[in-house]
Design an enzyme around this catalytic site. Structure first.
Site, short mmCIF file in Angstrom:
data_model
loop_
_atom_site.label_atom_id
_atom_site.label_comp_id
_atom_site.label_asym_id
_atom_site.label_seq_id
_atom_site.Cartn_x
_atom_site.Cartn_y
_atom_site.Cartn_z
N GLY A 9 0.86 -1.18 0.00
CA GLY A 9 0.00 0.00 0.00
C GLY A 9 0.89 1.23 0.00
N ILE A 13 0.17 6.75 4.20
CA ILE A 13 1.10 6.18 5.19
C ILE A 13 2.27 5.50 4.47
CG2 ILE A 13 1.39 4.53 7.08
CD1 ILE A 13 -1.48 5.02 7.90
N GLY A 14 1.92 4.72 3.42
CA GLY A 14 2.96 4.01 2.67
C GLY A 14 4.01 4.96 2.11
N HIS A 198 -7.41 -0.72 19.39
CA HIS A 198 -7.21 0.60 18.78
C HIS A 198 -8.58 1.17 18.37
CE1 HIS A 198 -5.16 3.80 16.78
NE2 HIS A 198 -5.46 3.42 15.56
N1 APR Z 1 -3.06 -4.29 -2.10
C1 APR Z 1 -2.18 -3.29 -1.88
N2 APR Z 1 -2.55 -2.02 -1.70
C2 APR Z 1 -3.86 -1.73 -1.75
C3 APR Z 1 -4.84 -2.73 -1.99
C4 APR Z 1 -4.39 -4.05 -2.16
N3 APR Z 1 -5.24 -5.06 -2.37
N4 APR Z 1 -6.07 -2.15 -1.97
C5 APR Z 1 -5.87 -0.84 -1.76
N5 APR Z 1 -4.53 -0.59 -1.62
C6 APR Z 1 -3.86 0.69 -1.45
C7 APR Z 1 -4.65 1.86 -2.03
O1 APR Z 1 -4.49 1.91 -3.43
C8 APR Z 1 -4.03 3.04 -1.31
O2 APR Z 1 -3.02 3.68 -2.08
O3 APR Z 1 -3.72 1.02 -0.07
C9 APR Z 1 -3.41 2.42 -0.03
C10 APR Z 1 -3.96 3.01 1.23
O4 APR Z 1 -3.53 4.33 1.27
P1 APR Z 1 -4.48 5.55 1.67
O5 APR Z 1 -5.81 5.39 1.02
O6 APR Z 1 -3.71 6.80 1.42
O7 APR Z 1 -4.68 5.33 3.25
P2 APR Z 1 -3.64 5.61 4.43
O8 APR Z 1 -3.94 6.91 5.06
O9 APR Z 1 -2.26 5.34 3.97
O10 APR Z 1 -4.11 4.49 5.47
C11 APR Z 1 -3.94 3.12 5.19
O11 APR Z 1 -3.90 2.53 7.53
O12 APR Z 1 -4.33 3.89 9.38
C12 APR Z 1 -4.84 2.93 8.50
O13 APR Z 1 -7.22 3.43 8.48
C13 APR Z 1 -6.02 3.47 7.73
O14 APR Z 1 -6.72 1.34 6.84
C14 APR Z 1 -6.04 2.56 6.53
C15 APR Z 1 -4.55 2.28 6.29
#
Ligand code: APR
Length: 334
Positions: A9, A13-14, A198
């Site tokens: 992801g 966060i990533g 959490h």
């Molecule tokens: N495999 C890999 N990545 C994926 C998949 C998948 N099957 N499905 C979705 N993603 C990616 C999305 O494309 C997106 O870029 O996961 C990423 C999540 O990033 P954001 O939407 O920016 O969310 P973020 O703020 O990074 O939070 C991620 O952490 O704190 C928790 O609640 C939050 O569940 C969420 C996670």
């Protein structure tokens, strides 16, 4: 330094994770995988072709790599839409899934309401880990935190020291920050611990909160501490309400990095983490936030804190919430 770390992801966060792994030189190679932008099968073919060629992971990777000379880093990044780049990872940090987001009326969902969508994502992530890096240490951030870690455990069945969730460090650092701000002291002087799931029933443990080794009550009134603890429990939502577009991403990434560094550099740090409990705290076969020792062996020890009766009752309530969400996971996985 690891040979290779994977970030699953590459969203908010990533992105911070990749940037910081590069800047802190935590691994020689960081792999970041993300399927975005998602291809819409209803779009005209030419639009689908364009979208398929795009990659959030590759775009962020190039942006970060271009800054490498400015941070003197030669860490390499492998990026793409597919999971095969996870091959060879010794540790993976899972951020895949949707975050909480404010609705037009300003309200927002609970973390638990993300379960049905994020469970599907997590099943794909677990399959990818099993296929490409089954022995990797798994550190998960996606929400609902405790239930997603439980899902990964159920799907992967790793040794219990090799899977852990990040939330307690974040909740504790929020508590520390609010106490430091109210007391007018350095954040370095504040030690704090938040236990449990959490969610909004998490348990800030006042008896463990210290300022320069002294009880926090010496510096702040009961009313102020009550207010700080309430704010800590809801601090994630406060950010969601302010941002509008998503949820907190810098402090969660830094919290996960604190845990990752403890393991990578075998620091034996005691950090609140979501770990499998098998009898500790009277809890069985659930992942719950408790202090653990993190080192080269992953979760090397679970530490049982002496709690007063009120704290014990608060932890029991929080654990009930985790149990309920994990029961939903069990049903959905059937
Ligand atoms: N495999 C890999 N990545 C994926 C998949 C998948 N099957 N499905 C979705 N993603 C990616 C999305 O494309 C997106 O870029 O996961 C990423 C999540 O990033 P954001 O939407 O920016 O969310 P973020 O703020 O990074 O939070 C991620 O952490 O704190 C928790 O609640 C939050 O569940 C969420 C996670």
């Amino acid at each position: 330094m690891l040979k290779k770390i994977g970030i699953i992801g590459g969203g908010y966060i990533g992105g911070v994770l990749v940037q910081e792994v590069v800047r802190r030189r935590l691994a020689r190679v960081v792999a970041v995988t993300d399927p975005a932008p998602f291809v819409n099968p209803n779009d005209p073919q030419d639009k689908q072709d364009v979208t398929r060629k795009q990659s959030v992971a590759k775009g962020k990777a190039l942006d970060i790599l271009a800054g490498n000379p400015l941070v003197s880093s030669d860490v390499r990044i492998e990026a793409g839409r597919d999971y095969d780049i996870l091959a060879g990872c010794e540790m993976v940090i899972n951020t895949a899934g949707v975050p909480r987001k404010a609705r037009p009326d300003g309200t927002f969902p609970s973390r638990e309401e993300l379960l049905s969508i994020n469970l599907k994502v997590t099943v794909q992530v677990a399959d990818a880990i099993a296929k490409f890096c089954k022995d990797a240490m798994v550190l998960s951030i996606a929400n609902p935190l405790d239930a997603i870690v439980y899902t990964l455990y159920k799907k992967l069945n790793p040794p219990k020291n090799k899977i852990v969730g990040m939330a307690g460090v974040l909740d504790s650092t929020r508590y520390r920050y609010f106490v430091a701000e109210a007391a007018g002291v350095s954040v370095d002087n504040v030690e704090a611990l938040v236990l449990g799931g959490h969610g909004d029933d998490m348990v800030p443990v006042r008896s463990c909160c210290r300022i320069a080794g002294m009880p926090v009550e010496k510096f702040l009134s009961k009313d102020k501490l009550d207010a700080i603890e309430t704010r800590t429990r809801k601090a994630g939502g406060e950010v969601v309400g302010l941002l509008g577009f998503g949820s907190a991403f810098v402090s969660p990434a830094f919290s996960a990095l604190e845990m990752a560094e403890a393991m990578i550099f075998d620091r034996k740090k005691i950090l609140a983490s979501c770990a499998l409990l098998q009898g500790e705290y009277g809890i069985n076969n659930l992942f719950v936030g408790v202090p653990v020792m993190l080192g080269a062996g992953g979760v090397e020890k679970v530490i049982e804190v002496d709690l007063n009766d009120a704290e014990k009752a608060a932890l029991a309530k929080s654990v009930e919430g985790v149990k309920k969400t994990c029961a939903e996971v069990d049903t959905m996985l059937k």
